[in-house]
Design an enzyme around this catalytic site. Structure first.
Site, PDB file in Angstrom:
ATOM      1  N   ASP A 136       0.821  -1.218   0.000  1.00 21.24           N
ATOM      2  CA  ASP A 136       0.000   0.000   0.000  1.00 21.24           C
ATOM      3  C   ASP A 136       0.858   1.272   0.000  1.00 21.24           C
ATOM      4  O   ASP A 136       2.054   1.235   0.316  1.00 21.24           O
ATOM      5  CB  ASP A 136      -0.897   0.015   1.255  1.00 21.24           C
ATOM      6  CG  ASP A 136      -2.076  -0.936   1.117  1.00 21.24           C
ATOM      7  OD1 ASP A 136      -2.056  -1.787   0.206  1.00 21.24           O
ATOM      8  OD2 ASP A 136      -3.008  -0.828   1.935  1.00 21.24           O
ATOM      9  N   HIS A 144       3.588  -2.395   3.155  1.00 23.91           N
ATOM     10  CA  HIS A 144       3.670  -1.017   2.662  1.00 23.91           C
ATOM     11  C   HIS A 144       4.979  -0.803   1.915  1.00 23.91           C
ATOM     12  O   HIS A 144       5.981  -1.438   2.228  1.00 23.91           O
ATOM     13  CB  HIS A 144       3.549  -0.027   3.835  1.00 23.91           C
ATOM     14  CG  HIS A 144       2.206  -0.050   4.481  1.00 23.91           C
ATOM     15  ND1 HIS A 144       1.876  -0.972   5.458  1.00 23.91           N
ATOM     16  CD2 HIS A 144       1.080   0.697   4.277  1.00 23.91           C
ATOM     17  CE1 HIS A 144       0.617  -0.780   5.831  1.00 23.91           C
ATOM     18  NE2 HIS A 144       0.107   0.227   5.139  1.00 23.91           N
TER      19      HIS A 144
HETATM   20 ZN    ZN Z   1      -2.703   3.215   3.149  1.00 22.93          ZN
END
Ligand code: ZN
Length: 325
Positions: A136, A289
Site C-alpha cells: 500500500d 507497505h
Molecule cells: Zn494506506
C-alpha cells in the site's frame, strides 16, 4: 590271581560306566542350560518387538505401513509356521541352541524403525498454496528495488497506490504493469476525514486515481483498497456505492504491521499469523507497505514463503475479495 584280575576289570568297567554316566549328566545339564538361555532371549526379542509396535498404534497411517511390512519379514524368517504376523513364533518351534537366530529379530526391528522414520519424509510434500503480497501507499522511491527483489524470487504482487505518488513515480507504475504485477487504487488524500466523508468522496477519490493509472498505463483496474482498510469507516451505503461502480474492494487477512514495527519483527509477525491462519477457502492476503524498512527485511519473508512451498501471486479481478467485515 584270575579272580583278583576279574574283580579289578569289573571295577574298571564300573568306573568307566560311572564316568560315562557323569558325562551324560553333564551333557543333559548343559543342554538344559542352553535351552533356558535360548528361551530367555526369544522372550526378550518378543518384548522388544512390542515396544516398537506401541508408538505405531498411535498413528493410523504408520500402522497400515507396519502391517504391510510385517508378513514379508516373518515369512523370510520362518516359512514353516502360519502364525499371525505380529508374533514371532520361530524359537518355540525349533528349540535348537543356535545363538544366531535370536539376534535376527533384533536386527529386523532396527530396520523397521529406519523404514518408519524415512517413509513419512518422502510422503510429506510442502503444501502448494498461493500467497498474495499487497503493498500500500506507493509508489515510492523504493518501488524499483521492491520490484527487482520480487523478480529474484519469481514473485508477483499487488500495489494499491495513491494518486499523487503515481504521478511522482510513473516509471515504477509502468514497470509494475510490464512485469505482470497487479495495480490497484488507494485514493487521493489518505485522510480518513476526507476520504470517508460520503459515498461520493469514496468513489470520487477512486475514480481520480483510476484515471491517472489509465492515462499512464492504459489499464483500467477495478481493484481498490480504502485507506486503513474498510472497517470501521465503510458503511453499507459506501459499500453499495463501491459495488455499483464496479470496484472490487480488498482488505487482507494478515496485517504485517510493518509501518509500526519498522524492523524484522514484521516478518516474524506475518509468519506467526500465517501459521495460525485456518481459513483454507480464502486466499492468503498479506498487507505490506512500500517503505524502506519493509524492503530491508522482505528477503527474509520471501525466503520463508518460498521454503514453505507458497506461490506468490497477484490479485485478479475475477477473485472474490477478502474483506474485514
Ligand atoms: Zn494506506
Amino acid at each position: 590271581m584270575m579272580a583278583i584280575e576279574k574283580k579289578m576289570r569289573k571295577g574298571n568297567i564300573l568306573k568307566i560306566i560311572a564316568f560315562l554316566g557323569f558325562i551324560l549328566l553333564l551333557l543333559f545339564y548343559s543342554f538344559f542350560l542352553l535351552q533356558s538361555k535360548f528361551f530367555l532371549k526369544a522372550d526378550a526379542s518378543e518384548s522388544d518387538d512390542k515396544v516398537v509396535e506401541a508408538p505405531v498404534n498411535n498413528e493410523p497411517i504408520d500402522a497400515e505401513l507396519e502391517i504391510d511390512d510385517k508378513p514379508i519379514d516373518t515369512i523370510e524368517e520362518d516359512r514353516s509356521t502360519d502364525e499371525k504376523p505380529t508374533t514371532i513364533k520361530e524359537p518355540t518351534v525349533e528349540p535348537t541352541p543356535d545363538t544366531k537366530n535370536p539376534t535376527i529379530p533384533e536386527i529386523d526391528v532396527e530396520k523397521e524403525i529406519d523404514q518408519e522414520q524415512e517413509e513419512p519424509k518422502e510422503t510429506l510434500a510442502p503444501p502448494s498454496r498461493a500467497v498474495y503480497l499487497t503493498f500500500d501507499d506507493g509508489p515510492h522511491k523504493v518501488s524499483k528495488d521492491i520490484l527487482a527483489l520480487l523478480d529474484e524470487y519469481d514473485a508477483k504482487a499487488t500495489f494499491f497506490m495513491l494518486d499523487n505518488n503515481i504521478k511522482n513515480y510513473p516509471d515504477a507504475v509502468k514497470e509494475m504493469v510490464s512485469k505482470g504485477h497487479s495495480v490497484g487504487l488507494h485514493g487521493v488524500t489518505h485522510d480518513k476525514h476526507k476520504f470517508y466523508q460520503s459515498s461520493k468522496s469514496v468513489i470520487g477519490e477512486m475514480e481520480q486515481t483510476q484515471q491517472t493509472v489509465q492515462e499512464l498505463t492504459g489499464i483500467e483496474t477495478d481493484l481498490i483498497r480504502t485507506p486503513f482498510g474498510s472497517a470501521p469507516h465503510m458503511t453499507d451505503a459506501y459499500k453499495d456505492a463501491v459495488e455499483a461502480s464496479g470496484y472490487k474492494m480488498w482488505d487482507w487477512n494478515i496485517d504485517s504491521r510493518d509501518w509500526q514495527f519498522r524492523d524484522s519483527r514484521y516478518v516474524d509477525s506475518v509468519i506467526d499469523q500465517l501459521n495460525k491462519l485456518n481459513r483454507v477457502n480464502e486466499p492468503i492476503v498479506i498487507l505490506l507497505h512500500e517503505r524502506p524498512e519493509t524492503l530491508e527485511h522482505l528477503p527474509k519473508l520471501l525466503n520463508y514463503l518460498k521454503e514453505q512451498g507458497y506461490e506468490l501471486k497477484a490479485l485478479e479481478s475475477s477473485m472474490h475479495p477478502i474483506q474485514l467485515f
